[in-house]
Design a protein around this motif. Structure first.
Motif, PDB file in Angstrom:
ATOM      1  N   LEU A  20     -13.598   2.952  -7.167  1.00  0.00           N
ATOM      2  CA  LEU A  20     -13.122   4.094  -6.379  1.00  0.00           C
ATOM      3  C   LEU A  20     -12.326   3.655  -5.153  1.00  0.00           C
ATOM      4  CD1 LEU A  20     -16.207   6.486  -6.546  1.00  0.00           C
ATOM      5  CD2 LEU A  20     -14.056   6.672  -7.796  1.00  0.00           C
ATOM      6  N   VAL A  21     -12.772   2.583  -4.518  1.00  0.00           N
ATOM      7  CA  VAL A  21     -12.092   2.102  -3.319  1.00  0.00           C
ATOM      8  C   VAL A  21     -10.706   1.530  -3.646  1.00  0.00           C
ATOM      9  CG1 VAL A  21     -12.195   0.289  -1.549  1.00  0.00           C
ATOM     10  CG2 VAL A  21     -14.178   1.718  -1.992  1.00  0.00           C
ATOM     11  N   THR A  22     -10.521   0.979  -4.820  1.00  0.00           N
ATOM     12  CA  THR A  22      -9.226   0.379  -5.161  1.00  0.00           C
ATOM     13  C   THR A  22      -8.311   1.314  -5.942  1.00  0.00           C
ATOM     14  OG1 THR A  22     -10.183  -0.619  -7.143  1.00  0.00           O
ATOM     15  CG2 THR A  22     -10.127  -1.966  -5.148  1.00  0.00           C
ATOM     16  N   VAL A  23      -8.831   2.105  -6.841  1.00  0.00           N
ATOM     17  CA  VAL A  23      -7.995   2.926  -7.722  1.00  0.00           C
ATOM     18  C   VAL A  23      -7.454   4.163  -7.025  1.00  0.00           C
ATOM     19  CG1 VAL A  23      -8.027   4.317  -9.828  1.00  0.00           C
ATOM     20  CG2 VAL A  23      -9.053   2.055  -9.824  1.00  0.00           C
ATOM     21  N   ILE A  24      -8.279   4.880  -6.302  1.00  0.00           N
ATOM     22  CA  ILE A  24      -7.835   6.128  -5.682  1.00  0.00           C
ATOM     23  C   ILE A  24      -6.716   5.899  -4.659  1.00  0.00           C
ATOM     24  CG2 ILE A  24      -8.576   8.047  -4.202  1.00  0.00           C
ATOM     25  CD1 ILE A  24     -11.189   8.078  -5.781  1.00  0.00           C
ATOM     26  N   ALA A  26      -4.580   3.480  -4.602  1.00  0.00           N
ATOM     27  CA  ALA A  26      -3.400   3.028  -5.342  1.00  0.00           C
ATOM     28  C   ALA A  26      -2.687   4.202  -6.004  1.00  0.00           C
ATOM     29  CB  ALA A  26      -3.809   2.002  -6.390  1.00  0.00           C
ATOM     30  N   LYS A  27      -3.451   5.151  -6.532  1.00  0.00           N
ATOM     31  CA  LYS A  27      -2.839   6.338  -7.132  1.00  0.00           C
ATOM     32  C   LYS A  27      -2.122   7.171  -6.083  1.00  0.00           C
ATOM     33  CE  LYS A  27      -5.686   7.089 -11.218  1.00  0.00           C
ATOM     34  NZ  LYS A  27      -6.593   8.017 -11.905  1.00  0.00           N
ATOM     35  N   LYS A  32       3.024   8.920  -3.657  1.00  0.00           N
ATOM     36  CA  LYS A  32       3.870   8.988  -2.476  1.00  0.00           C
ATOM     37  C   LYS A  32       5.198   8.268  -2.719  1.00  0.00           C
ATOM     38  CE  LYS A  32       3.611   7.682   2.388  1.00  0.00           C
ATOM     39  NZ  LYS A  32       2.790   7.016   3.396  1.00  0.00           N
ATOM     40  N   ARG A  33       5.137   7.127  -3.365  1.00  0.00           N
ATOM     41  CA  ARG A  33       6.353   6.341  -3.661  1.00  0.00           C
ATOM     42  C   ARG A  33       7.250   7.080  -4.658  1.00  0.00           C
ATOM     43  NH1 ARG A  33       9.456   2.570  -1.632  1.00  0.00           N
ATOM     44  NH2 ARG A  33      10.345   1.245  -3.193  1.00  0.00           N
TER      45      ARG A  33
END
Length: 108
Positions: A20-24, A26-27, A32-33
């Motif tokens: 959860l700390v890494t995937v959310i 990043a999404k 945004k990008r």
């Protein structure tokens, strides 16, 4: 036996939290990008990943042509090389500074 079950639950919770700390985030960053790339328009001012400010003069599917410092320096680059974009009409309202705008236009 009970300590093994506790250890398994503890590890499972840690794995879920790490995902959860890494995937959310990043999404969120990818969304945004993607929004930034979809808002690109000819005439916008951009800052590249190398820190150069310029004016977008042409856009293709995966590339942009950015004009730096006047009409003599036009560089094609991938859209991924654009770090930030300021709309042409938003330059003076808290966007890229007037000095950076003059630099991108060739110190007119």
């Amino acid at each position: 036996m009970q300590s093994n079950t506790f250890l398994f639950i503890y590890l499972a919770v840690i794995v879920v939290v790490m995902i959860l700390v890494t995937v959310i985030p990043a999404k969120k960053e990818k969304k945004k990008r993607d929004e930034l790339m979809s808002r690109l328009a000819v005439g916008d001012y951009c800052c590249t990943t190398s820190g150069m400010y310029g004016k977008i003069i042409d856009i293709t599917s995966d590339m942009v042509i950015v004009e730096f410092g006047g009409k003599n320096c036009r560089i094609p680059m991938l859209k991924g090389a654009i770090a930030s974009v300021e709309k042409a009409n938003a330059i003076t309202s808290g966007g890229i500074s007037d000095e950076a705008k003059r630099s991108a236009e060739g110190n007119k």
